[in-house]
Design an enzyme around this catalytic site. Structure first.
Site, PDB file in Angstrom:
ATOM      1  N   GLY A  17       0.824  -1.215   0.000  1.00 47.55           N
ATOM      2  CA  GLY A  17       0.000   0.000   0.000  1.00 47.55           C
ATOM      3  C   GLY A  17       0.855   1.260   0.000  1.00 47.55           C
ATOM      4  N   PHE A  18       0.185   2.370   0.118  1.00 51.34           N
ATOM      5  CA  PHE A  18       0.854   3.675   0.127  1.00 51.34           C
ATOM      6  C   PHE A  18       1.872   3.752   1.280  1.00 51.34           C
ATOM      7  CE2 PHE A  18      -0.078   8.069   2.053  1.00 51.34           C
ATOM      8  CZ  PHE A  18       1.023   8.667   1.461  1.00 51.34           C
ATOM      9  N   ASP A  38       0.363  -9.152   1.537  1.00 52.83           N
ATOM     10  CA  ASP A  38      -0.625  -8.244   0.937  1.00 52.83           C
ATOM     11  C   ASP A  38      -1.478  -9.038  -0.049  1.00 52.83           C
ATOM     12  OD1 ASP A  38      -1.855  -5.938  -0.523  1.00 52.83           O
ATOM     13  OD2 ASP A  38      -0.443  -4.812   0.706  1.00 52.83           O
ATOM     14  N   ASN A  39      -2.764  -8.706  -0.116  1.00 55.42           N
ATOM     15  CA  ASN A  39      -3.629  -9.360  -1.112  1.00 55.42           C
ATOM     16  C   ASN A  39      -4.033  -8.390  -2.223  1.00 55.42           C
ATOM     17  OD1 ASN A  39      -5.416  -7.742   0.197  1.00 55.42           O
ATOM     18  ND2 ASN A  39      -6.974  -9.307   0.557  1.00 55.42           N
ATOM     19  N   VAL A  64      -4.735 -11.413   4.991  1.00 56.74           N
ATOM     20  CA  VAL A  64      -4.295 -11.615   6.381  1.00 56.74           C
ATOM     21  C   VAL A  64      -5.459 -11.882   7.339  1.00 56.74           C
ATOM     22  CG1 VAL A  64      -2.163 -10.310   6.055  1.00 56.74           C
ATOM     23  CG2 VAL A  64      -4.189  -9.146   6.972  1.00 56.74           C
ATOM     24  N   ALA A 121      -1.029   0.153  12.850  1.00 57.54           N
ATOM     25  CA  ALA A 121      -1.330   1.418  12.170  1.00 57.54           C
ATOM     26  C   ALA A 121      -2.780   1.762  12.498  1.00 57.54           C
ATOM     27  CB  ALA A 121      -1.136   1.261  10.663  1.00 57.54           C
ATOM     28  N   TYR A 152     -14.845   1.554   9.452  1.00 57.68           N
ATOM     29  CA  TYR A 152     -13.399   1.813   9.562  1.00 57.68           C
ATOM     30  C   TYR A 152     -13.055   2.229  10.999  1.00 57.68           C
ATOM     31  CZ  TYR A 152      -8.836   3.900   8.351  1.00 57.68           C
ATOM     32  OH  TYR A 152      -7.506   4.225   8.273  1.00 57.68           O
ATOM     33  N   ARG A 193      -9.165  10.329  -1.824  1.00 61.67           N
ATOM     34  CA  ARG A 193      -8.715  11.256  -0.783  1.00 61.67           C
ATOM     35  C   ARG A 193      -8.447  12.617  -1.424  1.00 61.67           C
ATOM     36  NH1 ARG A 193      -5.177   7.046   2.975  1.00 61.67           N
ATOM     37  NH2 ARG A 193      -4.670   5.974   1.067  1.00 61.67           N
TER      38      ARG A 193
HETATM   39  P1  NAD Z   1      -3.488   1.475   1.308  1.00 59.12           P
HETATM   40  O1  NAD Z   1      -4.866   1.071   0.920  1.00 59.12           O
HETATM   41  O2  NAD Z   1      -2.634   2.131   0.289  1.00 59.12           O
HETATM   42  O3  NAD Z   1      -2.702   0.227   1.885  1.00 59.12           O
HETATM   43  C1  NAD Z   1      -3.306  -0.809   2.584  1.00 59.12           C
HETATM   44  C2  NAD Z   1      -2.730  -2.126   2.083  1.00 59.12           C
HETATM   45  O4  NAD Z   1      -3.350  -3.206   2.810  1.00 59.12           O
HETATM   46  C3  NAD Z   1      -3.006  -2.364   0.601  1.00 59.12           C
HETATM   47  O5  NAD Z   1      -1.816  -2.736  -0.065  1.00 59.12           O
HETATM   48  C4  NAD Z   1      -4.029  -3.496   0.600  1.00 59.12           C
HETATM   49  O6  NAD Z   1      -3.958  -4.298  -0.556  1.00 59.12           O
HETATM   50  C5  NAD Z   1      -3.660  -4.236   1.880  1.00 59.12           C
HETATM   51  N1  NAD Z   1      -4.760  -5.024   2.433  1.00 59.12           N
HETATM   52  C6  NAD Z   1      -6.008  -4.616   2.738  1.00 59.12           C
HETATM   53  N2  NAD Z   1      -6.730  -5.633   3.242  1.00 59.12           N
HETATM   54  C7  NAD Z   1      -5.909  -6.712   3.251  1.00 59.12           C
HETATM   55  C8  NAD Z   1      -6.056  -8.069   3.660  1.00 59.12           C
HETATM   56  N3  NAD Z   1      -7.210  -8.536   4.160  1.00 59.12           N
HETATM   57  N4  NAD Z   1      -4.994  -8.901   3.540  1.00 59.12           N
HETATM   58  C9  NAD Z   1      -3.813  -8.457   3.045  1.00 59.12           C
HETATM   59  N5  NAD Z   1      -3.609  -7.188   2.649  1.00 59.12           N
HETATM   60  C10 NAD Z   1      -4.644  -6.328   2.747  1.00 59.12           C
HETATM   61  O7  NAD Z   1      -3.649   2.410   2.593  1.00 59.12           O
HETATM   62  P2  NAD Z   1      -2.554   3.299   3.349  1.00 59.12           P
HETATM   63  O8  NAD Z   1      -2.922   4.705   3.210  1.00 59.12           O
HETATM   64  O9  NAD Z   1      -1.191   2.851   2.996  1.00 59.12           O
HETATM   65  O10 NAD Z   1      -2.844   2.886   4.858  1.00 59.12           O
HETATM   66  C11 NAD Z   1      -2.043   1.917   5.529  1.00 59.12           C
HETATM   67  C12 NAD Z   1      -2.495   1.766   6.974  1.00 59.12           C
HETATM   68  O11 NAD Z   1      -2.382   3.039   7.645  1.00 59.12           O
HETATM   69  C13 NAD Z   1      -3.953   1.338   7.104  1.00 59.12           C
HETATM   70  O12 NAD Z   1      -4.073   0.447   8.176  1.00 59.12           O
HETATM   71  C14 NAD Z   1      -4.665   2.634   7.419  1.00 59.12           C
HETATM   72  O13 NAD Z   1      -5.837   2.395   8.167  1.00 59.12           O
HETATM   73  C15 NAD Z   1      -3.624   3.412   8.202  1.00 59.12           C
HETATM   74  N6  NAD Z   1      -3.820   4.871   8.096  1.00 59.12           N
HETATM   75  C16 NAD Z   1      -3.494   5.561   6.957  1.00 59.12           C
HETATM   76  C17 NAD Z   1      -3.674   6.943   6.900  1.00 59.12           C
HETATM   77  C18 NAD Z   1      -3.280   7.769   5.693  1.00 59.12           C
HETATM   78  O14 NAD Z   1      -3.402   9.003   5.718  1.00 59.12           O
HETATM   79  N7  NAD Z   1      -2.793   7.184   4.624  1.00 59.12           N
HETATM   80  C19 NAD Z   1      -4.234   7.612   7.989  1.00 59.12           C
HETATM   81  C20 NAD Z   1      -4.596   6.876   9.102  1.00 59.12           C
HETATM   82  C21 NAD Z   1      -4.367   5.508   9.158  1.00 59.12           C
END
Ligand code: NAD
Length: 318
Positions: A17-18, A38-39, A64, A121, A152, A193
């Site tokens: 992910g990001f 990751d899925n 996961v 996270a 969420y 976003r």
């Molecule tokens: P993202 O969607 O880019 O990354 C999340 C990753 O988790 C993805 O690669 C997705 O494929 C993977 N994923 C989701 N469900 C899954 C599963 N069941 N099994 C395996 N992989 C799975 O989001 P992000 O912005 O990188 O966020 C990452 C974490 O940080 C998250 O937990 C999010 O709640 C938390 N977060 C992010 C922000 C932000 O501003 N980006 C803010 C608060 C919290």
């Protein structure tokens, strides 16, 4: 001095992910080995394509929420898997609840079996539409459990609660980061976003869609700063929860204007209805992160936006 993870073996869920992919880069740079689960539910293969063949990076394509295991020793399990943008979690409500509950349970179980440190996270969304401003960690939040966003918010509240139950019951070492809005390269252009949406609209010369009257506020942290915060928290003795985010607050209209400027665009701003339970204000109280981790966000909005827009331009081949 940079936090030391040299020689650590780390399991990272959501590593495609990001945030996960940036964290994987930083951990590898620090000498750690990373097993990424990751899925690709909301992630992007391209985020980690540059790690193909890296001798200390291993990718496991797995959901996961199903049983999680790896052979050998593990020093830390970092649970980042979860849909994170409103568009994603509103479209994937059950997967979001499952990865926050079953996924967290599996990640904690793995950490316990390996006697590893666990880091979660979590999110500023645990504060919901806050009635205390800025939000300190001691604030319990204002969340609608049955509203659309509740999938969420409550998943993350449950995840925090479960992590603390493991900490208290089994004496496990846990780290809980409450992440505030973060932006930067590798956010999906279509994740809904504000930052990628405004950049896409501004670069295309289309109207920039501001929800409501645009007076609602956000505090945006550049991704490199946030990763510094994760590294500091992971290697610290602090359990948390600890807010990680920028305390520089802007209205959504100001953000749209700053992005228009960064893109050199003349797109008009257009107003659209506000989504349900959209928070009116959002700014972390980061005094705890400052006092315990010596951390605070450094990159200014203008600089961070310039770097982000540069990356989107490059990706779009402009
Ligand atoms: P993202 O969607 O880019 O990354 C999340 C990753 O988790 C993805 O690669 C997705 O494929 C993977 N994923 C989701 N469900 C899954 C599963 N069941 N099994 C395996 N992989 C799975 O989001 P992000 O912005 O990188 O966020 C990452 C974490 O940080 C998250 O937990 C999010 O709640 C938390 N977060 C992010 C922000 C932000 O501003 N980006 C803010 C608060 C919290």
């Amino acid at each position: 001095m940079a936090p030391d993870v040299d020689g650590w073996r780390i399991v990272l869920t959501g590593g495609a992910g990001f945030l996960g992919s940036h964290l994987a880069d930083r951990l590898l740079d620090g000498g750690a080995s990373v097993v990424c689960f990751d899925n690709f539910l909301t992630g992007d293969r391209r985020n980690i394509a540059h790690l193909d063949g890296h001798e200390r990076f291993h990718l496991v394509h797995q959901d996961v929420t199903t049983y999680l295991d790896v052979g050998g020793e593990v020093d830390a399990v970092l649970h980042f898997a979860s849909p994170a943008s409103p568009i994603d979690y509103l479209k994937l409500p059950i997967q979001t609840l499952k990865v926050g509950s079953l996924g967290t349970h599996n990640a904690l179980g793995l950490a316990r079996a390996k006697q590893a440190r666990f880091m979660l996270a979590s999110t500023s969304e645990v504060y919901g539409d806050p009635q205390v401003h800025p939000q300190p960690e001691s604030y319990w939040g204002h969340v609608n459990p049955i509203g659309p966003r509740g999938v969420y918010d409550e998943a993350k509240r449950f995840a925090e609660s479960l992590a603390f139950a493991y900490h208290r019951t089994h004496g496990m070492e846990i780290r809980v980061a409450r992440i505030f809005n973060t932006y930067g390269p590798r956010m999906r252009m279509d994740d809904g976003r504000a930052v990628p949406t405004f950049i896409r609209q501004a670069l295309a010369g289309e109207p920039m869609t501001v929800h409501g009257d645009g007076a609602q506020t956000r505090s945006l942290c550049y991704v490199d700063d946030l990763i510094d915060g994760f590294m500091a928290l992971l290697t610290s003795e602090a359990t948390g929860p600890i807010n990680l985010g920028s305390s520089f607050e802007v209205t959504v209209t100001e953000l749209a204007e700053a992005i228009r400027e960064a893109c050199g665009s003349s797109s008009p701003v257009e107003f659209a209805p506000r989504p349900e339970d959209d928070p009116q204000v959002r700014r972390p109280d980061t005094s705890l992160a400052q006092s315990t981790l010596g951390w605070q966000a450094q990159v200014g909005l203008e600089d961070g936006l310039a770097r982000t827009v540069g990356w989107y331009r490059q990706r779009a081949g402009r």
